[in-house]
Design a protein around this motif. Sequence first.
Motif, PDB file in Angstrom:
ATOM      1  N   SER A 172     -92.851 -32.676  12.331  1.00 41.33           N
ATOM      2  CA  SER A 172     -92.971 -32.390  13.765  1.00 41.33           C
ATOM      3  C   SER A 172     -94.361 -32.754  14.282  1.00 41.33           C
ATOM      4  O   SER A 172     -94.514 -33.279  15.389  1.00 41.33           O
ATOM      5  N   VAL A 191     -85.797 -34.838  14.338  1.00 39.81           N
ATOM      6  CA  VAL A 191     -86.814 -34.193  15.181  1.00 39.81           C
ATOM      7  C   VAL A 191     -86.711 -34.783  16.592  1.00 39.81           C
ATOM      8  O   VAL A 191     -86.002 -34.264  17.444  1.00 39.81           O
ATOM      9  N   ASN A 192     -87.383 -35.917  16.848  1.00 35.93           N
ATOM     10  CA  ASN A 192     -87.444 -36.412  18.226  1.00 35.93           C
ATOM     11  C   ASN A 192     -86.214 -37.199  18.682  1.00 35.93           C
ATOM     12  O   ASN A 192     -86.083 -37.486  19.881  1.00 35.93           O
TER      13      ASN A 192
END
Length: 418
Positions: free
Chosen positions: A197, A211-212
Amino acid sequence: MTQSDSSVPQLGNATGLSCRECGWTTPLGPYYACAECFGPLEVSYKFPRITREEIESGPYSIWRYAPLLPVPADIASRRTTQPGYTKLIDADGLAGKLGMRQLWIKDDSGNPTHSFKDRVVAVALAAATEMNFKVLACPSTGNLANAVAAAAARAGIRSVVMVPSNLEGQKILTTAVYGGTFVTVDGNYDDVNRLASELAGEHDDWAFVNVNVRPYYAEGSKTLGFEIAEQLGWRLPEQIVVPIASGAQLVKIDKGFQELVELGLVEDKPWKVFGAQATGCSPVSEAFANGWDAVRPVKPSTIAKSLAIGNPADGPYVLDVVRRTGGVVADVSDEEVVDSMRLLASAQGVFGETAGGVTLGVLRKLIASGQLDPDKETVIINSGDGLKTLDAVAPAVRVPEAIKPSVEAFQAAGYEGE
């Protein structure tokens, strides 16, 4: 409130992202948290009318469901690992031993890197490419690392994967062989995830699949639900048991079932969703048993390392799905995991990894407790190959000593009477 962006990617019939908590919306892009309440985002769609025949005429991979995924229209012609359309096994032998009327095993060990993670990574990579990311990355408990490294190699882009250093040796080797950047971290998965992260904020052109670009990645698990329904002759099972790591697989299988109903592709009949965890990492099971809406993080300690996520991102949504459908979340010990891995192999000829042992172990537990009906049609998920978790079963499996190459030696060893 809506966020605008001048460079919105074109991802098929996906129309935007919406917050699961407050409903805030934003155009498609590399967003994963709501700007209003910090809740998780998920993909919204405007589906066209699609028929069973159109799906059945598609490729024998997850791309037969491309109109229902956040991927470009030409995805089937691109350089991908072509995951999916794995076997749905009629587990009559195992059903007989368990006293069940009808049991199926959705065996995802047949994917390119031998786990269901190939599905989610393929969708994440397709979306990341449209958003001009240059590197495919992830924190992982093993199977995701395999899938990311392989998918990036096939697509000809760089991969960066990070795993806990105490991961099974088989999963370390089967990631390193693809030649990408491979990082082992002194810590558990939650430590690795925190590092990922932080790095995602430092590298604008790195797509961390979970995550993104997580909203797109998670949608890949819907294809398990789509395939199960299609392989059952376009109907939904009455019961399904799903292993829980982050919880996204369970939540998205249920979402896939709902979308098939909304599109008129299957009859709208009730189904129950059951969740399976290992006792050494069972925060969702604990929350379910105690009637909590929140999931309290734990420090994992289990041989089922692919499920060893102590703070599962989708834990609260798992609870929502299971309670809405009338299911249960339960857990089993490491000893029960190994015993169920052996039963799955000996009764049905399927060598599943530890997660498969968790799922079968919970199925057995729920039958014994009367919480799962053995007379209802049931599907269980085997999410990976047992060859990746050999160390778990090695102490429990007897390998005989070698004999001389003669009939006399064979007879003396007592093999004729077995």
